[in-house]
Write an enzyme that holds these catalytic residues in place. Structure first.
Site, PDB file in Angstrom:
ATOM      1  N   ASN A  46      -9.332  -3.599  -7.581  1.00 18.33           N
ATOM      2  CA  ASN A  46     -10.037  -4.670  -6.848  1.00 18.33           C
ATOM      3  C   ASN A  46     -10.787  -4.116  -5.630  1.00 18.33           C
ATOM      4  OD1 ASN A  46      -8.011  -4.133  -5.068  1.00 18.33           O
ATOM      5  ND2 ASN A  46      -7.336  -6.255  -4.803  1.00 18.33           N
TER       6      ASN A  46
ATOM      7  N   ARG B 291      -4.491   8.533   7.091  1.00 20.21           N
ATOM      8  CA  ARG B 291      -3.362   9.442   6.878  1.00 20.21           C
ATOM      9  C   ARG B 291      -3.613  10.757   7.609  1.00 20.21           C
ATOM     10  NH1 ARG B 291      -2.115   8.011   0.564  1.00 20.21           N
ATOM     11  NH2 ARG B 291      -4.336   7.533   0.527  1.00 20.21           N
TER      12      ARG B 291
ATOM     13  N   TYR C 298       5.687  -2.166   2.517  1.00 20.25           N
ATOM     14  CA  TYR C 298       5.372  -1.157   1.494  1.00 20.25           C
ATOM     15  C   TYR C 298       6.673  -0.667   0.841  1.00 20.25           C
ATOM     16  CZ  TYR C 298       3.349   3.259  -0.337  1.00 20.25           C
ATOM     17  OH  TYR C 298       2.924   4.313  -1.122  1.00 20.25           O
TER      18      TYR C 298
ATOM     19  N   THR D 197       0.584  13.406  -0.811  1.00 17.54           N
ATOM     20  CA  THR D 197      -0.371  14.154  -1.625  1.00 17.54           C
ATOM     21  C   THR D 197      -1.709  14.199  -0.889  1.00 17.54           C
ATOM     22  OG1 THR D 197       0.766  13.226  -3.530  1.00 17.54           O
ATOM     23  CG2 THR D 197      -1.339  14.288  -3.964  1.00 17.54           C
TER      24      THR D 197
ATOM     25  N   LYS E  74       7.945  -1.299  -3.070  1.00 16.98           N
ATOM     26  CA  LYS E  74       8.134  -0.174  -3.994  1.00 16.98           C
ATOM     27  C   LYS E  74       9.577  -0.128  -4.500  1.00 16.98           C
ATOM     28  CE  LYS E  74       3.995   1.749  -3.985  1.00 16.98           C
ATOM     29  NZ  LYS E  74       3.211   2.003  -5.197  1.00 16.98           N
TER      30      LYS E  74
ATOM     31  N   THR F  23      -8.849  -0.898  -1.150  1.00 15.70           N
ATOM     32  CA  THR F  23      -8.864   0.350  -0.367  1.00 15.70           C
ATOM     33  C   THR F  23      -9.567   1.477  -1.132  1.00 15.70           C
ATOM     34  OG1 THR F  23      -6.707   1.082  -1.239  1.00 15.70           O
ATOM     35  CG2 THR F  23      -6.683  -0.172   0.826  1.00 15.70           C
TER      36      THR F  23
ATOM     37  N   TYR G 103      13.183  -4.027 -16.898  1.00 14.24           N
ATOM     38  CA  TYR G 103      12.411  -4.103 -18.156  1.00 14.24           C
ATOM     39  C   TYR G 103      12.880  -3.021 -19.133  1.00 14.24           C
ATOM     40  CZ  TYR G 103       9.097  -7.859 -17.522  1.00 14.24           C
ATOM     41  OH  TYR G 103       8.528  -9.096 -17.416  1.00 14.24           O
TER      42      TYR G 103
ATOM     43  N   LYS H  30       4.945  -4.762 -22.193  1.00  9.85           N
ATOM     44  CA  LYS H  30       5.871  -5.303 -23.196  1.00  9.85           C
ATOM     45  C   LYS H  30       5.079  -5.927 -24.353  1.00  9.85           C
ATOM     46  CE  LYS H  30       9.498  -8.821 -23.283  1.00  9.85           C
ATOM     47  NZ  LYS H  30       8.839 -10.108 -23.106  1.00  9.85           N
TER      48      LYS H  30
HETATM   49  P1  NAD Z   1      -5.595   4.540  -2.470  1.00  9.03           P
HETATM   50  O1  NAD Z   1      -5.588   3.500  -1.414  1.00  9.03           O
HETATM   51  O2  NAD Z   1      -6.616   5.633  -2.390  1.00  9.03           O
HETATM   52  O3  NAD Z   1      -5.707   3.901  -3.916  1.00  9.03           O
HETATM   53  C1  NAD Z   1      -5.099   2.709  -4.263  1.00  9.03           C
HETATM   54  C2  NAD Z   1      -6.049   1.921  -5.141  1.00  9.03           C
HETATM   55  O4  NAD Z   1      -5.421   0.686  -5.545  1.00  9.03           O
HETATM   56  C3  NAD Z   1      -7.330   1.527  -4.404  1.00  9.03           C
HETATM   57  O5  NAD Z   1      -8.458   1.868  -5.175  1.00  9.03           O
HETATM   58  C4  NAD Z   1      -7.214   0.007  -4.222  1.00  9.03           C
HETATM   59  O6  NAD Z   1      -8.454  -0.634  -4.171  1.00  9.03           O
HETATM   60  C5  NAD Z   1      -6.379  -0.364  -5.432  1.00  9.03           C
HETATM   61  N1  NAD Z   1      -5.643  -1.634  -5.279  1.00  9.03           N
HETATM   62  C6  NAD Z   1      -4.831  -2.013  -4.267  1.00  9.03           C
HETATM   63  N2  NAD Z   1      -4.356  -3.257  -4.487  1.00  9.03           N
HETATM   64  C7  NAD Z   1      -4.853  -3.656  -5.684  1.00  9.03           C
HETATM   65  C8  NAD Z   1      -4.730  -4.852  -6.456  1.00  9.03           C
HETATM   66  N3  NAD Z   1      -3.969  -5.873  -6.038  1.00  9.03           N
HETATM   67  N4  NAD Z   1      -5.378  -4.929  -7.640  1.00  9.03           N
HETATM   68  C9  NAD Z   1      -6.142  -3.890  -8.084  1.00  9.03           C
HETATM   69  N5  NAD Z   1      -6.309  -2.749  -7.387  1.00  9.03           N
HETATM   70  C10 NAD Z   1      -5.676  -2.629  -6.197  1.00  9.03           C
HETATM   71  O7  NAD Z   1      -4.115   5.184  -2.485  1.00  9.03           O
HETATM   72  P2  NAD Z   1      -3.555   6.449  -3.268  1.00  9.03           P
HETATM   73  O8  NAD Z   1      -3.167   7.468  -2.281  1.00  9.03           O
HETATM   74  O9  NAD Z   1      -4.471   6.814  -4.361  1.00  9.03           O
HETATM   75  O10 NAD Z   1      -2.215   5.844  -3.874  1.00  9.03           O
HETATM   76  C11 NAD Z   1      -2.159   5.400  -5.216  1.00  9.03           C
HETATM   77  C12 NAD Z   1      -0.724   5.043  -5.584  1.00  9.03           C
HETATM   78  O11 NAD Z   1       0.147   6.152  -5.386  1.00  9.03           O
HETATM   79  C13 NAD Z   1      -0.151   3.887  -4.755  1.00  9.03           C
HETATM   80  O12 NAD Z   1       0.632   3.072  -5.611  1.00  9.03           O
HETATM   81  C14 NAD Z   1       0.737   4.589  -3.745  1.00  9.03           C
HETATM   82  O13 NAD Z   1       1.802   3.778  -3.344  1.00  9.03           O
HETATM   83  C15 NAD Z   1       1.221   5.806  -4.535  1.00  9.03           C
HETATM   84  N6  NAD Z   1       1.564   6.907  -3.644  1.00  9.03           N
HETATM   85  C16 NAD Z   1       0.590   7.688  -3.095  1.00  9.03           C
HETATM   86  C17 NAD Z   1       0.956   8.721  -2.235  1.00  9.03           C
HETATM   87  C18 NAD Z   1      -0.052   9.650  -1.638  1.00  9.03           C
HETATM   88  O14 NAD Z   1       0.325  10.562  -0.898  1.00  9.03           O
HETATM   89  N7  NAD Z   1      -1.327   9.511  -1.923  1.00  9.03           N
HETATM   90  C19 NAD Z   1       2.323   8.927  -1.912  1.00  9.03           C
HETATM   91  C20 NAD Z   1       3.261   8.069  -2.468  1.00  9.03           C
HETATM   92  C21 NAD Z   1       2.883   7.082  -3.345  1.00  9.03           C
HETATM   93  N1  UDP Z   2       0.178  11.345  11.858  1.00 10.48           N
HETATM   94  C1  UDP Z   2      -0.297  11.982  12.972  1.00 10.48           C
HETATM   95  N2  UDP Z   2      -1.605  11.787  13.326  1.00 10.48           N
HETATM   96  C2  UDP Z   2      -2.469  11.040  12.603  1.00 10.48           C
HETATM   97  C3  UDP Z   2      -1.987  10.399  11.427  1.00 10.48           C
HETATM   98  C4  UDP Z   2      -0.663  10.573  11.094  1.00 10.48           C
HETATM   99  O1  UDP Z   2       0.440  12.697  13.663  1.00 10.48           O
HETATM  100  O2  UDP Z   2      -3.639  10.925  12.991  1.00 10.48           O
HETATM  101  C5  UDP Z   2       1.581  11.539  11.476  1.00 10.48           C
HETATM  102  C6  UDP Z   2       2.371  10.267  11.171  1.00 10.48           C
HETATM  103  O3  UDP Z   2       2.917   9.741  12.362  1.00 10.48           O
HETATM  104  C7  UDP Z   2       3.434  10.800  10.234  1.00 10.48           C
HETATM  105  C8  UDP Z   2       2.722  11.941   9.483  1.00 10.48           C
HETATM  106  O4  UDP Z   2       1.585  12.270  10.269  1.00 10.48           O
HETATM  107  O5  UDP Z   2       4.506  11.330  10.951  1.00 10.48           O
HETATM  108  C9  UDP Z   2       2.243  11.557   8.093  1.00 10.48           C
HETATM  109  O6  UDP Z   2       1.527  10.343   8.210  1.00 10.48           O
HETATM  110  P1  UDP Z   2       0.683   9.717   7.032  1.00 10.48           P
HETATM  111  O7  UDP Z   2       0.046   8.491   7.576  1.00 10.48           O
HETATM  112  O8  UDP Z   2      -0.199  10.758   6.460  1.00 10.48           O
HETATM  113  O9  UDP Z   2       1.744   9.353   5.906  1.00 10.48           O
HETATM  114  P2  UDP Z   2       3.297   8.930   5.916  1.00 10.48           P
HETATM  115  O10 UDP Z   2       3.990  10.138   5.449  1.00 10.48           O
HETATM  116  O11 UDP Z   2       3.740   8.541   7.288  1.00 10.48           O
HETATM  117  O12 UDP Z   2       3.324   7.807   4.957  1.00 10.48           O
END
Ligand code: NAD
Ligand code: UDP
Length: 318
Positions: free
Chosen positions: A38, A192, A151, A181, A155, A41, A165, A111
């Site tokens: 959607n 981030r 959040y 990541t 999760k 983000t 499920y 499912k």
């Molecule tokens: P991101 O914000 O770049 O991507 C998330 C995507 O989901 C976006 O494109 C957003 O528009 C879409 N979205 C959000 N709500 C929606 C909805 N209701 N319907 C349809 N689309 C929707 O974030 P990301 O870093 O790519 O993360 C992707 C997934 O991985 C998330 O579920 C996040 O919780 C999980 N995750 C990511 C990290 C990381 O470090 N990147 C770490 C842990 C978990």
């Molecule tokens: N952080 C920071 N400066 C920034 C953004 C984040 O020091 O400009 C710190 C934040 O407080 C956390 C760590 O970096 O301790 C990782 O933050 P991030 O938002 O990347 O992800 P999180 O692991 O907290 O989900």
């Protein structure tokens, strides 16, 4: 590639950071990929290069509402959800809904199509962990009513619903507990740590380290993450698996490394630590190594250099 030809996979969150890299990977492997997002983000630019392919289609849809996909579906990757703390603090209700209602919708779809589903969980299910490294048996230390609760609890609910499920409907499910990541396509202003530090360093601005910078994280490069998810999907293991890089660093050391790699003149500015910011985070990846025959391959330095180049190009285009 032949083996996957004509297999159809739905990827939610397709226009986001991880979702878009997953679309690329599954296209490469010969799948028919249906992206759904959607754009709350995400950025359509992340998948624009796929639109001309007959192997790719895209639905602009909110997965917290009923999800319909015509035709066969063999796999689902549920990655839709805001993931950056500043995003989920801005849209807390949508975050709760996509982790709960959205997950329920996608489990229901899986499912009805008899598809296998992998859900994107997170190291945040461990909250501010009291043990380190975190293995999958640790139940976590989460504040349900703090700002990050929207959040973390969504999760945790997602994991519980997915297991229900699996246990009650016999659905084929997988749960990836994803650790921090990084890599190209993280939004410049997604808040981030790494996109912040790199863009600040490239612009000669102060790097904003929160708290005294002694909190730790363990950063995994995106191609390693995608490989781990790919292998987990094709494993036969339904319980959660950590996918991360166990190399742990303080945030202050990360900021210093980025200043060095970008050869920036920037300084470090200390700012207030966000509420409930986890003090330490490091995955125990023994399970992934054993079950998936997988471990991270990309060094932090190489990953950071690729990411820095990506942001350099973005700034040049602007
Ligand atoms: P991101 O914000 O770049 O991507 C998330 C995507 O989901 C976006 O494109 C957003 O528009 C879409 N979205 C959000 N709500 C929606 C909805 N209701 N319907 C349809 N689309 C929707 O974030 P990301 O870093 O790519 O993360 C992707 C997934 O991985 C998330 O579920 C996040 O919780 C999980 N995750 C990511 C990290 C990381 O470090 N990147 C770490 C842990 C978990
Ligand atoms: N952080 C920071 N400066 C920034 C953004 C984040 O020091 O400009 C710190 C934040 O407080 C956390 C760590 O970096 O301790 C990782 O933050 P991030 O938002 O990347 O992800 P999180 O692991 O907290 O989900």
């Amino acid at each position: 590639m032949q083996e996957h030809k004509r297999k159809r996979i739905l990827i939610t969150g397709a226009a986001g950071f991880l979702g878009s890299h997953l679309c690329d990977r599954f296209i490469e492997e010969g799948f028919h990929v249906i992206g759904m997002d959607n754009l709350v983000t995400g950025d359509i630019k992340n998948i624009e290069h796929l639109f001309h392919l007959a192997q790719f289609e895209f639905y602009h849809h909110d997965v917290s509402k009923f999800v319909h996909v015509p035709g066969e579906l063999h796999y689902i990757l549920h990655f839709a959800s805001p993931a950056s703390p500043i995003d989920y603090l801005k849209i807390p209700i949508q975050t709760l809904k996509v982790g709960s209602l959205g997950t329920h919708n996608l489990l229901g779809l899986a499912k009805s199509k008899q598809a296998r589903i992998l859900v994107a969980s997170t190291s945040e299910v461990y909250g501010d962990p009291l043990v380190s490294p975190q293995n999958e048996e640790y139940w976590g230390n989460v504040n349900p009513v703090g700002p990050r609760g929207v959040y973390d609890e969504a999760k945790r609910f997602q994991e519980a619903m997915t297991m229900a499920y699996h246990n009650f409907h016999g659905l084929e499910t997988r749960i990836a507990r994803i650790f921090n990541t990084f890599g190209p396509r993280m939004r410049l202003h997604d808040g981030r740590a790494l996109p912040n530090f790199i863009s600040q360093a490239l612009q000669g601005k102060d790097l904003t380290v929160f708290g005294d910078g002694s909190q730790t994280r363990s950063f995994i490069y995106v191609s390693d993450q995608v490989e781990g998810i790919f292998k987990l999907l094709f494993s036969d293991y339904p319980l959660p698996v950590n996918i991360g890089n166990p190399e742990e660093m303080t945030l202050l050391a990360v900021a210093q490394e980025i200043i060095k790699l970008t050869q920036s003149q920037s300084s470090i500015r200390f700012e207030k630590l966000p509420v409930d910011d986890p003090k330490q985070r490091r995955p125990d990846i023994d399970k992934a190594i054993r079950l998936l025959n997988w471990k991270p391959q990309v060094s932090r330095k190489n990953g950071l250099e690729n990411t820095i180049n990506y942001y350099r190009n973005l700034f040049q285009e602007q």
